[in-house]
Design a protein around this motif. Structure first.
Motif, PDB file in Angstrom:
ATOM      1  N   ARG A   1     104.232 -19.457  38.343  1.00 25.36           N
ATOM      2  CA  ARG A   1     104.197 -20.606  37.431  1.00 25.36           C
ATOM      3  C   ARG A   1     102.761 -21.092  37.310  1.00 25.36           C
ATOM      4  O   ARG A   1     102.152 -21.475  38.317  1.00 25.36           O
ATOM      5  CB  ARG A   1     105.097 -21.734  37.936  1.00 25.36           C
ATOM      6  N   GLY A   2     102.228 -21.085  36.091  1.00 24.05           N
ATOM      7  CA  GLY A   2     100.860 -21.530  35.854  1.00 24.05           C
ATOM      8  C   GLY A   2     100.804 -22.489  34.687  1.00 24.05           C
ATOM      9  O   GLY A   2     101.782 -22.707  33.979  1.00 24.05           O
ATOM     10  N   TYR A   3      99.619 -23.046  34.495  1.00 23.70           N
ATOM     11  CA  TYR A   3      99.442 -24.018  33.411  1.00 23.70           C
ATOM     12  C   TYR A   3      99.465 -23.350  32.039  1.00 23.70           C
ATOM     13  O   TYR A   3      99.242 -22.144  31.904  1.00 23.70           O
ATOM     14  CB  TYR A   3      98.097 -24.719  33.599  1.00 23.70           C
ATOM     15  N   HIS A   4      99.697 -24.182  31.026  1.00 23.45           N
ATOM     16  CA  HIS A   4      99.587 -23.738  29.638  1.00 23.45           C
ATOM     17  C   HIS A   4      98.177 -23.168  29.407  1.00 23.45           C
ATOM     18  O   HIS A   4      97.206 -23.753  29.859  1.00 23.45           O
ATOM     19  CB  HIS A   4      99.826 -24.916  28.698  1.00 23.45           C
ATOM     20  N   PRO A   5      98.045 -22.003  28.762  1.00 18.88           N
ATOM     21  CA  PRO A   5      99.059 -21.280  27.996  1.00 18.88           C
ATOM     22  C   PRO A   5      99.745 -20.160  28.770  1.00 18.88           C
ATOM     23  O   PRO A   5     100.429 -19.336  28.170  1.00 18.88           O
ATOM     24  CB  PRO A   5      98.222 -20.694  26.861  1.00 18.88           C
ATOM     25  N   PHE A   6      99.598 -20.116  30.095  1.00 19.96           N
ATOM     26  CA  PHE A   6     100.133 -18.995  30.873  1.00 19.96           C
ATOM     27  C   PHE A   6     101.607 -19.198  31.221  1.00 19.96           C
ATOM     28  O   PHE A   6     102.378 -18.247  31.231  1.00 19.96           O
ATOM     29  CB  PHE A   6      99.299 -18.809  32.141  1.00 19.96           C
ATOM     30  N   ASN A   7     101.962 -20.433  31.587  1.00 22.54           N
ATOM     31  CA  ASN A   7     103.345 -20.805  31.833  1.00 22.54           C
ATOM     32  C   ASN A   7     103.984 -19.915  32.890  1.00 22.54           C
ATOM     33  O   ASN A   7     103.356 -19.594  33.887  1.00 22.54           O
ATOM     34  CB  ASN A   7     104.117 -20.837  30.518  1.00 22.54           C
TER      35      ASN A   7
ATOM     36  N   ILE B   1     105.380 -12.375  49.009  1.00 22.07           N
ATOM     37  CA  ILE B   1     105.319 -13.608  48.229  1.00 22.07           C
ATOM     38  C   ILE B   1     106.363 -13.511  47.123  1.00 22.07           C
ATOM     39  O   ILE B   1     106.334 -12.586  46.312  1.00 22.07           O
ATOM     40  CB  ILE B   1     103.920 -13.815  47.636  1.00 22.07           C
ATOM     41  N   THR B   2     107.295 -14.457  47.109  1.00 26.84           N
ATOM     42  CA  THR B   2     108.384 -14.417  46.127  1.00 26.84           C
ATOM     43  C   THR B   2     108.189 -15.417  44.993  1.00 26.84           C
ATOM     44  O   THR B   2     108.724 -15.213  43.900  1.00 26.84           O
ATOM     45  CB  THR B   2     109.736 -14.678  46.800  1.00 26.84           C
ATOM     46  N   GLU B   3     107.451 -16.498  45.252  1.00 24.36           N
ATOM     47  CA  GLU B   3     107.173 -17.493  44.214  1.00 24.36           C
ATOM     48  C   GLU B   3     105.742 -17.998  44.374  1.00 24.36           C
ATOM     49  O   GLU B   3     105.256 -18.140  45.496  1.00 24.36           O
ATOM     50  CB  GLU B   3     108.127 -18.690  44.299  1.00 24.36           C
ATOM     51  N   THR B   4     105.112 -18.274  43.252  1.00 26.97           N
ATOM     52  CA  THR B   4     103.777 -18.861  43.245  1.00 26.97           C
ATOM     53  C   THR B   4     103.725 -19.963  42.198  1.00 26.97           C
ATOM     54  O   THR B   4     104.247 -19.810  41.091  1.00 26.97           O
ATOM     55  CB  THR B   4     102.699 -17.807  42.910  1.00 26.97           C
ATOM     56  N   ALA B   5     103.102 -21.069  42.556  1.00 27.40           N
ATOM     57  CA  ALA B   5     102.713 -22.087  41.579  1.00 27.40           C
ATOM     58  C   ALA B   5     101.202 -22.207  41.673  1.00 27.40           C
ATOM     59  O   ALA B   5     100.673 -22.565  42.731  1.00 27.40           O
ATOM     60  CB  ALA B   5     103.377 -23.424  41.867  1.00 27.40           C
ATOM     61  N   MET B   6     100.498 -21.859  40.586  1.00 24.47           N
ATOM     62  CA  MET B   6      99.039 -21.942  40.575  1.00 24.47           C
ATOM     63  C   MET B   6      98.619 -22.823  39.404  1.00 24.47           C
ATOM     64  O   MET B   6      98.786 -22.462  38.247  1.00 24.47           O
ATOM     65  CB  MET B   6      98.395 -20.565  40.457  1.00 24.47           C
TER      66      MET B   6
ATOM     67  N   PHE C   1     102.780 -31.461  47.185  1.00 24.32           N
ATOM     68  CA  PHE C   1     104.003 -31.046  46.505  1.00 24.32           C
ATOM     69  C   PHE C   1     103.682 -30.556  45.107  1.00 24.32           C
ATOM     70  O   PHE C   1     102.590 -30.758  44.581  1.00 24.32           O
ATOM     71  CB  PHE C   1     105.004 -32.209  46.431  1.00 24.32           C
ATOM     72  N   PHE C   2     104.691 -29.891  44.502  1.00 23.52           N
ATOM     73  CA  PHE C   2     104.615 -29.569  43.079  1.00 23.52           C
ATOM     74  C   PHE C   2     106.019 -29.556  42.499  1.00 23.52           C
ATOM     75  O   PHE C   2     107.016 -29.397  43.212  1.00 23.52           O
ATOM     76  CB  PHE C   2     103.927 -28.221  42.835  1.00 23.52           C
ATOM     77  N   GLY C   3     106.083 -29.749  41.182  1.00 19.14           N
ATOM     78  CA  GLY C   3     107.337 -29.648  40.444  1.00 19.14           C
ATOM     79  C   GLY C   3     107.131 -28.859  39.167  1.00 19.14           C
ATOM     80  O   GLY C   3     105.999 -28.560  38.777  1.00 19.14           O
ATOM     81  N   TRP C   4     108.236 -28.525  38.513  1.00 19.17           N
ATOM     82  CA  TRP C   4     108.167 -27.727  37.279  1.00 19.17           C
ATOM     83  C   TRP C   4     109.277 -28.162  36.323  1.00 19.17           C
ATOM     84  O   TRP C   4     110.261 -27.459  36.177  1.00 19.17           O
ATOM     85  CB  TRP C   4     108.269 -26.241  37.614  1.00 19.17           C
ATOM     86  N   PRO C   5     109.159 -29.339  35.653  1.00 21.16           N
ATOM     87  CA  PRO C   5     108.102 -30.342  35.832  1.00 21.16           C
ATOM     88  C   PRO C   5     108.449 -31.301  36.962  1.00 21.16           C
ATOM     89  O   PRO C   5     109.573 -31.302  37.465  1.00 21.16           O
ATOM     90  CB  PRO C   5     108.125 -31.075  34.492  1.00 21.16           C
ATOM     91  N   ASN C   6     107.480 -32.154  37.321  1.00 20.31           N
ATOM     92  CA  ASN C   6     107.737 -33.194  38.313  1.00 20.31           C
ATOM     93  C   ASN C   6     108.588 -34.310  37.728  1.00 20.31           C
ATOM     94  O   ASN C   6     109.473 -34.829  38.383  1.00 20.31           O
ATOM     95  CB  ASN C   6     106.419 -33.800  38.822  1.00 20.31           C
ATOM     96  N   PHE C   7     108.275 -34.698  36.495  1.00  9.89           N
ATOM     97  CA  PHE C   7     109.030 -35.763  35.835  1.00  9.89           C
ATOM     98  C   PHE C   7     108.735 -35.720  34.349  1.00  9.89           C
ATOM     99  O   PHE C   7     107.844 -34.991  33.892  1.00  9.89           O
ATOM    100  CB  PHE C   7     108.685 -37.144  36.415  1.00  9.89           C
TER     101      PHE C   7
END
Length: 334
Positions: A41-47, A131-136, A265-271
């Protein structure tokens, strides 16, 4: 002491191999460390991307072609059990800058031929040696500003290349005492409880004092900026944010952890929230937008002292009909 040494070493090995490899080998390196069903999971425009080759082709290869001689400059490195799944999964966190010579275009941003820093924070979930999940998450508007662009109206706070912790103890390659991590997580959870309600009955400054040190530093993303002390944080971000938004949803995190004096922490999205009062100098809107956020904290005593924040502002404003990347690509170059 909780022992996350195996997971930490695996991520350190990944970084070492990735940083030493040629840009064309990024997919091969990632595939050695990531599960076949890896989610990134990455920022726009990578998503969101699926699998090592996709992550390499979409993100790493273009970035490393643009930022030559890239260095990974870490300020925080930690691991912990994830509170959000009952402390069952282990995640490893790295935060700092990717620095290089900005010698080729990236995302339509013209190169400068000079040093450039891309702020990043990465959460990696490690299961069964993979590694099964990444948030960058990373601060693309900050890179735009370094290239002489102004993607947003003037900030309420300061625009800076951000340093790491004042205490210089954020690289936790070794195990940390369990009770220190528990204290940090408790401080973060108390802050989240206050942040989620906005109805404490106290003044904003006094509400913040419940969980924040008086000389706290909020290292915000480009477009908002960084701010120092409770009084200035209330004036330069927290107050304007609360005035600008309504219908803030409950906070949803995928991962929340702490180790030693650090946590995040992180969310996808947080709120989600609606910018009915306007935000960042942009017009008001009735349309709700998602906030993809990473927060990293340093605790001092019983209070939070520093906070590094990554917000996907490109994604948020695109939901409001403003494509910042496309707009910046059209800025005339001399």
């Amino acid at each position: 002491m909780p022992d996350f040494s195996v997971e930490k070493q695996m991520v350190r090995n990944l970084y070492a191999d990735l940083d030493r490899s040629d840009s064309g080998q990024a997919g091969e390196v990632l595939a050695r460390y990531c599960a076949s069903n890896h989610i990134w999971r990455g920022y726009h425009p990578f998503n969101e991307q699926q699998g090592a080759e996709a992550v390499a082709d979409v993100f790493w290869k273009p970035l490393r072609a643009a930022l030559k001689h890239m260095q990974r400059r870490q300020d925080i490195f930690m691991a912990g059990a994830n509170e959000m799944d009952g402390f069952n999964s282990v995640w490893v966190v790295s935060m700092g800058h990717l620095m290089g010579l900005f010698d080729a275009p990236w995302l339509g941003i013209a190169p400068t031929g000079k040093m450039a820093f891309l702020r990043y924070c990465e959460f990696n979930k490690v299961e069964d040696g993979k590694i099964t999940e990444t948030a960058m998450y990373f601060d693309i508007p900050h890179l735009m500003m370094q290239a002489g662009l102004q993607p947003f109206p003037p900030q309420t706070a300061a625009h800076l290349v951000q340093p790491g912790p004042m205490t210089h103890d954020g690289l936790m390659f070794d195990a940390q005492p369990a009770d220190e991590g528990e204290k940090t997580l408790a401080a973060i959870n108390a802050m989240i409880s206050d942040l989620g309600q906005w109805k404490s009955g106290l003044s904003l400054e006094d509400e913040l004092r419940r969980t924040w040190a008086e000389d706290m530093i909020w290292w915000g993303p480009a477009g908002i900026g960084a701010t120092y002390t409770i009084g200035r944080y209330a004036k330069q971000h927290s107050g304007p944010f609360r005035a600008g938004f309504t219908d803030r949803s409950k906070t949803k995190h995928i991962c929340r952890l702490a180790e030693g004096h650090y946590g995040g922490f992180f969310g996808w999205p947080n709120f989600t929230a609606r910018p009915t009062g306007g935000f960042m100098g942009m017009p008001a809107s009735e349309k709700a937008g998602e906030f993809r956020v990473i927060d990293i904290y340093r605790r001092d005593g019983g209070k939070l002292a520093e906070n590094w924040i990554f917000i996907d502002l490109l994604h948020f404003w695109k939901q409001q009909g403003v494509d910042i990347l496309a707009r910046m690509a059209e800025v005339p170059r001399s």
